[in-house]
Design an enzyme around this catalytic site. Sequence first.
Site, mmCIF file in Angstrom:
data_model
loop_
_atom_site.group_PDB
_atom_site.id
_atom_site.type_symbol
_atom_site.label_atom_id
_atom_site.label_comp_id
_atom_site.label_asym_id
_atom_site.label_seq_id
_atom_site.Cartn_x
_atom_site.Cartn_y
_atom_site.Cartn_z
ATOM 1 N N ARG A 88 25.958 19.841 59.460
ATOM 2 C CA ARG A 88 25.950 21.029 58.551
ATOM 3 C C ARG A 88 25.764 22.178 59.393
ATOM 4 N NH1 ARG A 88 26.232 19.455 53.322
ATOM 5 N NH2 ARG A 88 25.813 21.331 52.781
ATOM 6 N N HIS A 123 42.550 34.430 68.713
ATOM 7 C CA HIS A 123 41.850 34.080 67.366
ATOM 8 C C HIS A 123 43.034 32.969 66.701
ATOM 9 C CE1 HIS A 123 40.283 34.221 63.357
ATOM 10 N NE2 HIS A 123 41.268 34.807 62.921
ATOM 11 N N GLU A 183 29.772 30.562 63.927
ATOM 12 C CA GLU A 183 28.539 30.777 64.817
ATOM 13 C C GLU A 183 29.140 30.412 65.916
ATOM 14 O OE1 GLU A 183 26.516 27.637 65.830
ATOM 15 O OE2 GLU A 183 26.246 26.568 63.993
ATOM 16 N N ASP A 231 43.212 31.750 56.913
ATOM 17 C CA ASP A 231 42.167 32.206 58.133
ATOM 18 C C ASP A 231 40.915 31.957 57.629
ATOM 19 O OD1 ASP A 231 41.115 33.537 59.919
ATOM 20 O OD2 ASP A 231 41.518 35.571 59.441
ATOM 21 N N CYS A 271 36.179 30.279 65.179
ATOM 22 C CA CYS A 271 37.660 30.064 64.768
ATOM 23 C C CYS A 271 38.319 28.914 65.129
ATOM 24 C CB CYS A 271 38.690 31.105 65.102
ATOM 25 S SG CYS A 271 38.988 31.459 66.643
#
Length: 287
Positions: free
Chosen positions: A77, A119, A52, A136, A82
């Site tokens: 939580r 990324h 998110e 990943d 990334c």
Amino acid sequence: MSKPADPAYHWNGAELDLDAYLSRIGYDGERAPTLAALRALVAAHTTSIPFENLEAVLGRPVPLDVESLQDKLVRRRRGGYCYENVGLFAAALERFGFGVTGLSGRVTMGSGGLRPATHALLRVTTGDDDRVWIVDVGFGAGPAAPYELADSNGEFTLGDWRFRLEHGHGELDSELWTLHQFARDGWVDRYTFTLNPQYRIDYEVGNHFVSTSPRSPFTQRPFVQRFHPAVHHILDGATWTTEHPDGTSESRELELGELPKVLSEVFDIDLTDEDTTALIAAPWTTR
């Protein structure tokens, strides 16, 4: 691949509440740098912590220090993108004794042009043998297992999801690796990467662009993902798409009032009332 002793080259694993993190992802296996443990950890993290970008959409800082990461992703939580997922996971792997090196990828999937290499992913070695694995945990769409860095990898499956790894396409990009995935548009290239090491300071630079630049898609609208072994949920703005390993998918447009319920029940993200109000009132809803 050894690192200098300078702490700047490492992942601050000593600062991680390892018991709390492992409880968060539901891992109760061995705490040793084995391939079996790596596979179990990747599967647990990828299918437990959602992807998110809501803090960036709300114009808030996205810190990458271990304490902030475990407060958000473990104690509260929530999920992360990334840089957040990889920073937390690298700290845990370091505590286990794995060899961990950061890498940077350039997302090509859905690209209309050249994108920056923002990324984050990891090069990992185990205590079992000399093979090198790519992990990943921060893409949001799996894979829920490490994949071997090898020219002979070709097409492979991780669970029911299909991937293909290619290395180099000529003299100018002989060091480039490309991961392809099979999705609703058939085979698409997901991202490219090289083995040039990235450190926490490098991720801080990329994270600043991703979380603050008006050119970053992550500051423009919500992008949330929840990955399971048999289904992948995506929320792009107010469009909710469900993908399956065979390439089929379904999509529908949500009313803004549905967002809190869908975020909670589908993506496992429970926002406070204050954050829900801020998200629905954010500028992306009027674009």
